[in-house]
Design a protein around this motif. Structure first.
Motif, PDB file in Angstrom:
ATOM      1  N   SER A  75     -52.660 -75.971  76.528  1.00  0.00           N
ATOM      2  CA  SER A  75     -52.265 -77.277  77.051  1.00  0.00           C
ATOM      3  C   SER A  75     -53.294 -78.350  76.719  1.00  0.00           C
ATOM      4  O   SER A  75     -52.975 -79.542  76.689  1.00  0.00           O
ATOM      5  N   ARG A  76     -54.531 -77.924  76.463  1.00  0.00           N
ATOM      6  CA  ARG A  76     -55.604 -78.869  76.125  1.00  0.00           C
ATOM      7  C   ARG A  76     -55.747 -79.059  74.621  1.00  0.00           C
ATOM      8  O   ARG A  76     -56.654 -79.748  74.162  1.00  0.00           O
ATOM      9  N   GLY A  77     -54.865 -78.427  73.859  1.00  0.00           N
ATOM     10  CA  GLY A  77     -54.923 -78.567  72.409  1.00  0.00           C
ATOM     11  C   GLY A  77     -56.003 -77.742  71.760  1.00  0.00           C
ATOM     12  O   GLY A  77     -56.387 -78.005  70.609  1.00  0.00           O
ATOM     13  N   LYS A  78     -56.496 -76.715  72.465  1.00  0.00           N
ATOM     14  CA  LYS A  78     -57.527 -75.836  71.929  1.00  0.00           C
ATOM     15  C   LYS A  78     -56.904 -74.521  71.458  1.00  0.00           C
ATOM     16  O   LYS A  78     -55.751 -74.228  71.738  1.00  0.00           O
ATOM     17  N   SER A  79     -57.704 -73.702  70.780  1.00  0.00           N
ATOM     18  CA  SER A  79     -57.168 -72.473  70.200  1.00  0.00           C
ATOM     19  C   SER A  79     -57.581 -71.207  70.935  1.00  0.00           C
ATOM     20  O   SER A  79     -56.983 -70.154  70.715  1.00  0.00           O
ATOM     21  N   THR A  80     -58.595 -71.294  71.806  1.00  0.00           N
ATOM     22  CA  THR A  80     -59.055 -70.091  72.500  1.00  0.00           C
ATOM     23  C   THR A  80     -59.406 -70.412  73.955  1.00  0.00           C
ATOM     24  O   THR A  80     -59.678 -71.558  74.321  1.00  0.00           O
ATOM     25  N   LEU A  81     -59.441 -69.370  74.736  1.00  0.00           N
ATOM     26  CA  LEU A  81     -59.783 -69.461  76.149  1.00  0.00           C
ATOM     27  C   LEU A  81     -61.233 -69.898  76.331  1.00  0.00           C
ATOM     28  O   LEU A  81     -62.136 -69.439  75.644  1.00  0.00           O
ATOM     29  N   THR A  82     -61.444 -70.823  77.273  1.00  0.00           N
ATOM     30  CA  THR A  82     -62.792 -71.224  77.669  1.00  0.00           C
ATOM     31  C   THR A  82     -62.810 -71.340  79.194  1.00  0.00           C
ATOM     32  O   THR A  82     -61.767 -71.269  79.849  1.00  0.00           O
TER      33      THR A  82
ATOM     34  N   LYS B  47     -62.042 -75.437  87.231  1.00  0.00           N
ATOM     35  CA  LYS B  47     -62.552 -76.323  86.183  1.00  0.00           C
ATOM     36  C   LYS B  47     -61.463 -76.710  85.185  1.00  0.00           C
ATOM     37  O   LYS B  47     -61.628 -77.667  84.419  1.00  0.00           O
ATOM     38  N   MET B  48     -60.363 -75.923  85.166  1.00  0.00           N
ATOM     39  CA  MET B  48     -59.172 -76.229  84.359  1.00  0.00           C
ATOM     40  C   MET B  48     -59.414 -76.179  82.858  1.00  0.00           C
ATOM     41  O   MET B  48     -58.647 -76.753  82.074  1.00  0.00           O
ATOM     42  N   LYS B  49     -60.471 -75.502  82.429  1.00  0.00           N
ATOM     43  CA  LYS B  49     -60.732 -75.360  81.002  1.00  0.00           C
ATOM     44  C   LYS B  49     -60.007 -74.146  80.398  1.00  0.00           C
ATOM     45  O   LYS B  49     -59.890 -74.031  79.179  1.00  0.00           O
ATOM     46  N   CYS B  50     -59.534 -73.223  81.268  1.00  0.00           N
ATOM     47  CA  CYS B  50     -58.921 -71.995  80.753  1.00  0.00           C
ATOM     48  C   CYS B  50     -57.527 -72.245  80.179  1.00  0.00           C
ATOM     49  O   CYS B  50     -56.993 -71.412  79.459  1.00  0.00           O
ATOM     50  N   HIS B  51     -56.939 -73.410  80.487  1.00  0.00           N
ATOM     51  CA  HIS B  51     -55.606 -73.725  79.968  1.00  0.00           C
ATOM     52  C   HIS B  51     -55.742 -74.295  78.544  1.00  0.00           C
ATOM     53  O   HIS B  51     -55.429 -75.456  78.277  1.00  0.00           O
ATOM     54  N   TYR B  52     -56.194 -73.452  77.653  1.00  0.00           N
ATOM     55  CA  TYR B  52     -56.600 -73.950  76.339  1.00  0.00           C
ATOM     56  C   TYR B  52     -55.443 -74.510  75.528  1.00  0.00           C
ATOM     57  O   TYR B  52     -55.582 -75.530  74.851  1.00  0.00           O
TER      58      TYR B  52
END
Length: 325
Positions: A313-320, A306-311
């Motif tokens: 690189s996605r400009g997020k602050s925590t793992l999802t 799903k590629m959401k764990c690369h937080y």
């Protein structure tokens, strides 16, 4: 689809979850590891933990300190039946991780890494090893039973121990061996995570003894990874079957050349399930357990890319994860 030979030791490999407040792990951090440390897991390695006076990979990187939360984390892992481990790491002042996955200028990045490594002075190196010693002592006092040195992905100890980058690699090897001999008790396991490739193909094609140098260091396990973070993250987080298969084959070849060492091979279950591993190779998993805390019990339900764990690189602050509800 099952991991091979489940009597092998299975490690939950280190990941920087970002579940911190000012470098201090919070309740999400504890719950994340507690939920994933059962079902026969041998060891959960908490990562990517900055040493005192060290520098994290991003602003949400945890830092090891004399705080009760670290004792709580170690106990939560142990209570679920796994060995509590911690990965100790540092970058350097001014480090900035690229958000892109593959650099368009890999040779320039190699030159940049060489420039940075050449700036490390002996006093700075010795100070970081003193900090590493302090970090290990804190971790052991908090109940961690496995200590991993993060010497991969182009971070400080990676550049320092790699003869292709550092003029002080022999000093670093000596200091590493002294750290193991004088700081780590006999009842505490150790490992080192190394990158066998940077991702810059021209550079990687040059023959070098650096892998032999690193596998000669007397750790209990050598955790084989690939990729430098600012060159090719797809090597660090491989998803395609052909990339995973090639990575596993390279790890197997290293293990066969070093039959007296123990290694950790990492990759997703669909690739590891087909691998015929030498007896000295144990299994490391990460994204499958991120996606499903009970993956070892239900190995048909793991990571689905799903590629959401690369937080970061996605400009997020925590793992999802895209599979989480």
């Amino acid at each position: 689809m099952e991991l091979p030979n489940t009597d092998r030791r299975i490690f939950f490999l280190a990941v920087n979850s970002g579940y911190t407040e000012n470098g201090i792990p919070d309740s999400r951090f504890l719950e994340f590891y507690a939920a994933r440390s059962g079902n026969g897991l041998y060891c959960a390695i908490v990562g990517n933990v900055a040493i005192p006076n060290g520098h994290g990979t991003n602003i949400n990187t945890p830092k090891i300190e004399k705080l009760s939360i670290w004792e709580d984390i170690a106990k939560a892992i142990s209570d679920k039946g796994a060995l509590p481990g911690v990965q100790l790491s540092t970058t350097w002042l001014g480090y900035n991780g690229n958000k892109g996955f593959i650099s368009k200028t890999p040779q320039e990045e190699i030159s940049n890494y060489k420039r940075i490594a050449s700036s490390f002075e002996q006093a700075q190196i010795r100070a970081q090893y003193q900090s590493l010693e302090e970090a290990a002592k804190i971790a052991i006092d908090c109940g961690f039973k496995h200590i991993q040195l993060h010497a991969a992905h182009g971070y400080f100890f990676n550049l320092l121990l790699d003869s292709r980058f550092s003029k002080h690699h022999q000093l670093a090897a000596e200091l590493t061996q002294n750290w193991l001999a004088n700081t780590i008790p006999d009842d505490i396991e150790t490992s080192i995570r190394i990158s066998t490739l940077t991702g810059a193909q021209q550079f990687d094609s040059i023959e070098s003894s650096f892998i032999e140098d690193l596998t000669s260091l007397p750790f209990d396990y050598h955790d084989i990874s690939e990729g430098f973070y600012n060159i090719d993250k797809k090597l660090i987080y491989p998803s395609l079957n052909e990339i995973l298969t090639a990575r596993i084959e390279r790890t197997k070849n290293i293990a066969l050349r070093n039959p007296n060492n123990s290694f950790i091979v990492s990759g997703k279950s669909f690739a590891l399930s087909k691998a015929e591993l030498p007896n000295n190779v144990h299994v490391g998993t990460c994204r499958d357990l991120i996606a499903n805390p009970n993956f070892l019990q239900d190995q048909h339900n793991g990571c689905k890319n799903k590629m959401k764990c690369h937080y970061y690189s996605r400009g997020k602050s925590t793992l999802t994860c895209g599979l989480w509800k």
